[in-house]
Design a protein around this motif. Structure first.
Motif, PDB file in Angstrom:
ATOM      1  N   ALA A 127       0.832  -1.195   0.000  1.00  0.00           N
ATOM      2  CA  ALA A 127       0.000   0.000   0.000  1.00  0.00           C
ATOM      3  C   ALA A 127       0.869   1.248   0.000  1.00  0.00           C
ATOM      4  N   ARG A 128       1.944   1.206   0.754  1.00  0.00           N
ATOM      5  CA  ARG A 128       2.830   2.365   0.841  1.00  0.00           C
ATOM      6  C   ARG A 128       3.486   2.616  -0.511  1.00  0.00           C
ATOM      7  N   GLU A 129       3.984   1.566  -1.144  1.00  0.00           N
ATOM      8  CA  GLU A 129       4.678   1.740  -2.423  1.00  0.00           C
ATOM      9  C   GLU A 129       3.746   2.250  -3.502  1.00  0.00           C
ATOM     10  N   THR A 130       2.562   1.649  -3.579  1.00  0.00           N
ATOM     11  CA  THR A 130       1.626   2.054  -4.630  1.00  0.00           C
ATOM     12  C   THR A 130       1.260   3.508  -4.467  1.00  0.00           C
ATOM     13  N   ASN A 131       1.181   3.950  -3.248  1.00  0.00           N
ATOM     14  CA  ASN A 131       0.786   5.313  -2.997  1.00  0.00           C
ATOM     15  C   ASN A 131       1.774   6.299  -3.587  1.00  0.00           C
ATOM     16  N   THR A 132       3.070   5.960  -3.556  1.00  0.00           N
ATOM     17  CA  THR A 132       4.056   6.922  -4.015  1.00  0.00           C
ATOM     18  C   THR A 132       4.232   6.908  -5.522  1.00  0.00           C
ATOM     19  N   SER A 133       3.888   5.808  -6.178  1.00  0.00           N
ATOM     20  CA  SER A 133       4.135   5.748  -7.619  1.00  0.00           C
ATOM     21  C   SER A 133       2.832   5.724  -8.393  1.00  0.00           C
ATOM     22  N   LYS A 134       2.039   6.734  -8.184  1.00  0.00           N
ATOM     23  CA  LYS A 134       0.756   6.763  -8.877  1.00  0.00           C
ATOM     24  C   LYS A 134       0.760   7.931  -9.852  1.00  0.00           C
ATOM     25  N   ALA A 135       0.715   7.643 -11.143  1.00  0.00           N
ATOM     26  CA  ALA A 135       0.678   8.717 -12.126  1.00  0.00           C
ATOM     27  C   ALA A 135      -0.753   8.877 -12.614  1.00  0.00           C
ATOM     28  N   PRO A 136      -1.220  10.098 -12.752  1.00  0.00           N
ATOM     29  CA  PRO A 136      -2.590  10.282 -13.236  1.00  0.00           C
ATOM     30  C   PRO A 136      -2.710   9.926 -14.710  1.00  0.00           C
ATOM     31  N   ALA A 137      -3.813   9.317 -15.079  1.00  0.00           N
ATOM     32  CA  ALA A 137      -4.056   8.990 -16.484  1.00  0.00           C
ATOM     33  C   ALA A 137      -4.319  10.282 -17.235  1.00  0.00           C
ATOM     34  N   LYS A 138      -3.690  10.435 -18.381  1.00  0.00           N
ATOM     35  CA  LYS A 138      -3.779  11.705 -19.075  1.00  0.00           C
ATOM     36  C   LYS A 138      -4.831  11.695 -20.177  1.00  0.00           C
ATOM     37  N   ASP A 139      -4.580  10.897 -21.167  1.00  0.00           N
ATOM     38  CA  ASP A 139      -5.395  10.991 -22.368  1.00  0.00           C
ATOM     39  C   ASP A 139      -6.646  10.145 -22.199  1.00  0.00           C
ATOM     40  N   VAL A 140      -7.796  10.772 -22.350  1.00  0.00           N
ATOM     41  CA  VAL A 140      -9.025  10.040 -22.094  1.00  0.00           C
ATOM     42  C   VAL A 140      -9.359   9.122 -23.261  1.00  0.00           C
ATOM     43  N   VAL A 141      -9.051   9.591 -24.471  1.00  0.00           N
ATOM     44  CA  VAL A 141      -9.394   8.787 -25.642  1.00  0.00           C
ATOM     45  C   VAL A 141      -8.275   7.810 -25.975  1.00  0.00           C
ATOM     46  N   GLY A 142      -7.051   8.171 -25.691  1.00  0.00           N
ATOM     47  CA  GLY A 142      -5.912   7.375 -26.104  1.00  0.00           C
ATOM     48  C   GLY A 142      -5.825   6.054 -25.364  1.00  0.00           C
ATOM     49  N   SER A 143      -4.781   5.305 -25.672  1.00  0.00           N
ATOM     50  CA  SER A 143      -4.694   3.972 -25.092  1.00  0.00           C
ATOM     51  C   SER A 143      -4.234   4.053 -23.644  1.00  0.00           C
ATOM     52  N   ALA A 144      -4.848   3.255 -22.815  1.00  0.00           N
ATOM     53  CA  ALA A 144      -4.488   3.217 -21.406  1.00  0.00           C
ATOM     54  C   ALA A 144      -3.399   2.169 -21.219  1.00  0.00           C
ATOM     55  N   PRO A 145      -2.553   2.333 -20.205  1.00  0.00           N
ATOM     56  CA  PRO A 145      -1.545   1.299 -19.966  1.00  0.00           C
ATOM     57  C   PRO A 145      -2.202  -0.004 -19.538  1.00  0.00           C
ATOM     58  N   LYS A 146      -1.551  -1.107 -19.879  1.00  0.00           N
ATOM     59  CA  LYS A 146      -2.138  -2.403 -19.563  1.00  0.00           C
ATOM     60  C   LYS A 146      -2.092  -2.692 -18.069  1.00  0.00           C
ATOM     61  N   LYS A 147      -3.088  -3.415 -17.608  1.00  0.00           N
ATOM     62  CA  LYS A 147      -3.128  -3.723 -16.188  1.00  0.00           C
ATOM     63  C   LYS A 147      -2.586  -5.119 -15.960  1.00  0.00           C
ATOM     64  N   ASP A 148      -1.845  -5.256 -14.880  1.00  0.00           N
ATOM     65  CA  ASP A 148      -1.377  -6.571 -14.486  1.00  0.00           C
ATOM     66  C   ASP A 148      -2.414  -7.151 -13.535  1.00  0.00           C
ATOM     67  N   PRO A 149      -3.024  -8.299 -13.873  1.00  0.00           N
ATOM     68  CA  PRO A 149      -4.137  -8.805 -13.056  1.00  0.00           C
ATOM     69  C   PRO A 149      -3.732  -9.051 -11.604  1.00  0.00           C
ATOM     70  N   ARG A 150      -2.487  -9.467 -11.368  1.00  0.00           N
ATOM     71  CA  ARG A 150      -2.074  -9.750 -10.004  1.00  0.00           C
ATOM     72  C   ARG A 150      -1.977  -8.460  -9.194  1.00  0.00           C
ATOM     73  N   ASP A 151      -1.401  -7.456  -9.839  1.00  0.00           N
ATOM     74  CA  ASP A 151      -1.276  -6.168  -9.190  1.00  0.00           C
ATOM     75  C   ASP A 151      -2.656  -5.590  -8.873  1.00  0.00           C
TER      76      ASP A 151
END
Lengths: 583, 490
Positions: free
Chosen positions: A137-161
């Motif tokens: 929880a601590r690590e995720t909190n520090t490395s959170k970048a806001p999603a920018k482009d609403v129409v563009g492609s989103a980064p892929k999600k890792d199911p485990r994460d």
């Protein structure tokens, strides 16, 4: 939003609960039956309290259901009424602290955190004690970048994460239910987000007081007090809602009806029952003269199918009313819609062909589709959510998506019929060729429906893209896969037209071509995860879909082998008298 | 013989086998392309498949096949109607797409609130070369990192683009200048080490660019001053270090480059203690200064170039694919590629070269097309969902000047584009900003093939409905006549 969740998590880990609402509740003497269900209570008024969450106004019942699903991973957790559970979590949080009710999915995640893999649910106590989770929880909190482009492609999600993140969020949600922070029930002036029970805004004084009475009554097992306070809170909140949408109160009631009735559940149960009745009905029908038993079976199955369709349509209409749009924006909704399409196509074809096998196939497929949609709520979110900006042009969206997905229904029907053809090929019993010809004719018809609708839907997608993005065709994976599926079926139709494939080849390829549809429908969003249709992206279910594809391929291979053997026997002069298949 | 050959070619072209082969090839290629896109990014998929020559050829083959099949049914009868209609629709769709590709415009426009622009940016890079008399562009083919870049020559100037980095990150360095170079200025390289954090970091200071004259190195503020500047007698007051509110002042250190090649320095520690010193010409390398700073921080002068120029080199970035990857860079060689005759240019970089006695300006940029009118962003608005940070709707208010007429304050929102002189502007996205976003990205589009595609689409759908409906009729007739239910060949 998410960052704040994690901050709260860090704040609550290791801290004793010390927030305004639960503290007075706890101070009240005489906790009666803490953490037990309040059986026989009437939660209607409580369920109808309006709340603001997930970008829209909804009844407390929906909020509580989403909470229950999120925490426990199940829609029916040990027979709890969701509203009852939410109140119990707040007023008896000490009891719940030690209960194993928080779901942690995925074996690899459990292994990573160091939890026993054979269990599915864990108590908040043991999860809060897990140092890995806190670290995460601590690590995720520090490395959170806001999603920018609403129409563009989103980064892929890792199911485990994703699952790890959700586990942390579940714990945060549990604590916030207890502290009152999770209850967004205080309407604020203007467009400001609603305040929660834990806040101290002056607007919420009366509501908070009445809510506290509800909580205390729940705590003391005082049924009358609870119901009275609930009615009071409901009217207070309803009165305080500003800029009410039209039919606001009716909308809440309709949504409650939709939640409690769960019409899609009834629909699939009835579909399944009808499918079971259809089988003997069809088998007996062949014998002449038709026996009264066969007739009775036939009509039972028919009435069951129609009743299932009735529930299906009713649920559909309720959902449209609640969402204010046709339900076509995520996997859950599209499966429900495809199930409906399968049955409708079967009835259309039945009108001209009078073959009950159509209805039997359709019932089986519709039941399968809806069981799949209903059984994996974590993967296919059944919640009703607002739309991303690009989808807000309702008219074109509706037509384009409805057309494309309804074509999947036609192809699914073709798949089912093709599989039955293959079954007949495998058994190769007397008179099978006539049956197969009839079945293939039906397959062919539903493919024609599908091809026209998929072509039209893809083109409409082009029109919509042109209208809102300025390009008719952009080689987006979703478009491309729709086109691949279309090309597959066009090849089959052309091959049948020129008799390149016989009856067996046609049935086989009709089944295999559905893989293109699976890819366009599921694969692009859940496996590839790139492109402009990113609003539909999700993860999960790969194993199930992959297994289904493998089983289907194995079935096709088995049919091919059996058929080849059968024909070799014929060629070697086996006097079965069956005429060659490719006649 | 020739006639026979043509006849055979026609037969192959109009065969259904070819149609099936082409369709299956296209399906396979597109499958591969979506996988490539998933593994890398959309541009890589376009490079290998969608924009590759062979893919266009397959589409052309499909068109030729459909055309010849339709012609082979000559003379056409009434029963060919639906077949011809659907296939003509596909031809129109393909032809319309070709027209769009060839003559259309598909780019984007980045507009800042209160500013006007007429430039539409496309997604392929180019080199723009300007000398006194002429202006010219040379396109550069964007190439993914794992593919080989084909060098591009520009014969008029003897230039070669020999290397291309798909996603490039810059690294700056300073070199001794040629005596004739007027842009040359003193440059100083120092090493800061030690201290409680055990840092070890090198810093360049250079007088050639205001951004390079001073640097905040941890708590310390370093700067290089020009001793030959007569306007600058009391340099201490000119620059002041930026300091966060409430922070104690950190140590400061000023170097002054003297005309005789020596450096004088002056420092003030965080406690206010001052000290001065001088480094004689040539006595620079490895000189550790005796500073009155706390915490055991050491400062060493590594290198001093009395006359230096800057140089930017580009290296492949750690992120090579996807929306986070930085833009591309190229390496240019002029003449034999000796010193001063080769350079790196990143996206948007500009350089001036002396080629054959002329001063030539070279810019590496995305291809752009100028509109005959300009668009000015008056205001960008954004709405959010109730109580969330998810945008619900965003829109741009723009004014158009020039062209067939000016228009003021037109609203462009999602799904509500602006049409002006045959060009359409769509709200595509925005750049986030605080307290609110003020940069809007519009997608700009002109599609001369649109009509063809729309009519073609209509024909496809109507034709196939008609085709299948007629088959149903045929099947019914066949059933009534008690013959085999199999359809007769059309």
């Amino acid at each position: 939003m998410k960052t704040r969740v994690f901050l709260t998590f860090l704040a609550v880990v290791g801290l004793a609960q010390s927030t305004m609402l639960s503290a007075p509740v706890r101070a009240v003497e005489g906790a009666v039956r803490p953490g037990e269900q309040r059986k026989g209570w009437n939660f209607r008024d409580a369920a109808l309290i309006p709340v603001q969450s997930g970008g829209r106004l909804k009844p407390l019942d929906t909020w509580a259901r989403e909470l229950m699903l999120f925490l426990t991973g199940s829609r029916y957790y040990q027979g709890w009424d969701p509203v009852d559970l939410a109140f119990s979590l707040m007023t008896a949080s000490d009891t719940w602290e030690g209960r194993e009710f928080i779901q942690v999915g995925r074996g690899d995640v459990k292994r990573q955190i160091g939890l026993p893999e054979e269990r599915t649910r864990f108590s908040p106590k043991e999860l809060f004690a897990d140092s890995y989770l806190v670290q995460y929880a601590r690590e995720t909190n520090t490395s959170k970048a806001p999603a920018k482009d609403v129409v563009g492609s989103a980064p892929k999600k890792d199911p485990r994460d994703e699952e790890l993140r959700r586990t942390v969020e579940r714990l945060v949600a549990f604590r916030r239910v207890g502290s009152g922070e999770a209850w967004p029930v205080i309407p604020m002036p203007g467009t400001a987000p609603w305040a929660t029970l834990a806040g101290s805004e002056p607007e919420g004084g009366a509501i908070r007081a009445a809510f506290a009475r509800m909580a205390v009554s729940h705590h003391r097992d005082d049924r009358e007090g609870f119901e009275k306070a609930a009615a009071e809170v409901r009217s207070l909140v309803e009165g305080a809602v500003q800029a009410k949408p039209p039919h606001f109160e009716t909308g809440l009631k309709v949504e409650l009806l939709y939640n409690r009735l769960h019409p899609f559940l009834w629909a699939w149960i009835l579909y399944l029952a009808s499918a079971i009745f259809w089988i003997p009905a069809i088998l007996l029908r062949g014998s002449k003269p038709e026996s009264p038993a066969a007739k009775r079976l036939f009509w039972t199955a028919m009435v069951g199918t129609l009743a299932a369709l009735g529930f299906h349509v009713f649920g559909f209409l309720l959902r449209c009313y609640v969402a204010g749009r046709p339900p076509v924006t995520n996997m859950y909704e599209s499966i429900i819609w495809v199930g409906f399409g399968i049955v409708v196509f079967a009835f259309i074809l039945y009108r001209s062909q009078r073959q009950p096998v159509l209805l039997a196939t359709a019932c089986g497929l519709a039941a399968l589709a809806m069981v799949a949609a209903d059984s994996a709520p974590a993967m296919m979110d059944p919640g009703i959510h607002p739309l991303v900006p690009v989808l807000r042009s309702n008219y074109w969206l509706t037509i384009h998506v409805l057309t494309i997905t309804i074509s999947y229904a036609a192809f699914a029907l073709a798949l089912g019929l093709g599989n039955i053809s293959l079954w007949h090929f495998m058994r190769a019993k007397k008179g099978y060729m006539a049956k197969i010809e009839g079945l293939n004719q039906l397959t062919y018809r539903s493919q024609q429906f599908g091809v026209v609708l998929l072509a039209a839907g893809t083109i409409l997608g082009g029109v919509w893209a042109d209208y809102s993005w300025g390009r008719f065709w952009g080689w987006d994976p979703k478009e491309v896969w729709a086109l691949i599926a279309l090309l597959n079926y066009l090849v089959i139709l052309h091959a049948r037209y020129t008799s390149w494939v016989g009856q067996f080849g046609f049935a086989l390829w009709s089944v295999l071509a559905f893989l293109g549809v699976v890819m366009a429908w599921y694969g692009v969003n859940f496996v590839l995860g790139v492109g402009l249709h990113s609003y539909g992206f999700s993860t999960g279910g790969r194993g199930t879909v992959f297994t289904a594809v493998l089983l289907q391929s194995a079935y096709c291979a088995a049919a091919a082998v059996a058929w080849k053997r059968h024909r070799m026997r014929q060629h070697s002069g086996n006097p079965t008298g069956a005429r060659p298949a490719e006649a | 013989v020739l006639l026979k050959l043509a006849d055979r070619l026609f037969r192959i072209l109009c065969s259904l086998k070819l149609a099936v082969v082409v369709m299956l090839t296209l399906a396979t290629a597109m499958t591969a392309a979506t996988v490539i896109e998933s593994l890398y990014d959309i541009r890589t998929g376009q490079y290998w498949v969608y924009r590759a020559g062979w893919f266009y050829f397959m589409l052309f083959l499909l068109g030729a096949n459909i055309l010849t099949v339709a012609l082979s049914r000559w003379p056409w009868k009434r029963r060919h109607g639906p077949f011809l209609m659907a296939h003509l629709g596909i031809l129109m769709l393909l032809f319309g797409s070709w027209v769009t590709w060839k003559y259309g415009l598909d780019g984007s426009m980045r507009l800042v609130e209160g500013q006007a622009s007429a430039a539409v940016e496309l997604d392929q890079p180019e080199i723009l070369i300007t000398d006194g008399n002429s202006i010219g562009t040379t396109p550069i083919r964007w190439t993914p990192a794992h593919a080989e870049f084909k060098p591009v020559t520009i014969p008029a100037y003897g230039l070669v683009v020999d290397r291309f980095i798909t996603a490039a990150e810059p690294k700056i360095s300073f070199l001794p200048a040629e005596p004739s170079d007027k842009s040359a200025k003193p440059a100083l390289k120092v090493l800061l080490s030690g201290g409680p954090m055990r840092i070890r970091q090198e810093y360049w200071l250079w007088l050639g660019d205001p951004g390079w004259t001073a640097v905040q190195a941890g708590p310390a503020f370093l700067r290089l001053l020009d001793g030959s500047d007569p306007d600058n007698p009391n340099v201490q007051s000119r620059f002041q270090p930026q300091r966060a509110l409430g922070m104690p002042p950190g140590p400061e250190l000023d170097f002054t480059a003297q005309a005789d090649g020596s450096i004088s320095w002056w420092t003030r520690s965080s406690s206010g203690e001052q000290k001065k010193g001088k480094i004689p010409p040539g006595g620079v390398k490895g000189q550790a200064l005796e500073l009155p700073w706390k915490g055991g921080v050491k400062l060493e002068v590594l290198e001093y170039l009395p006359s230096a120029v800057s140089r930017i080199d580009y290296f492949p970035s750690r992120i090579q694919y996807g929306p986070q990857a930085p833009p591309s860079a190229i390496h240019l060689v002029a003449g034999n590629g000796g010193p001063g005759q080769e350079m790196w240019l990143g996206m948007g970089d500009r350089a001036v070269l002396s080629l054959g006695g002329r001063d030539v300006t070279i810019v590496y940029q995305n291809q752009r097309q100028m509109l005959p009118f300009s668009v000015r962003l008056e205001r960008f608005q954004i709405d959010y969902y109730d109580g969330m940070r998810d945008p619900k709707e965003y829109a741009s208010t723009v004014s158009v000047a020039g062209g067939s007429g000016s228009r003021a304050n037109v609203l462009i929102s999602m799904n509500e584009p602006l049409h002006h002189d045959g060009i359409t502007f769509y709200q595509a996205s925005f750049e986030p900003g605080e307290p609110r976003p003020t940069v809007s990205i519009l997608s700009v589009n002109r599609d001369p093939g649109r009509q063809l595609k729309y009519w073609g689409s209509l024909l496809i759908v109507l034709g196939s409905v008609w085709l299948f409906w007629r088959k149903v009729q045929q099947a019914k007739q066949a059933k009534m006549m008690m013959t085999s239910p199999k359809e007769a060949r059309a």
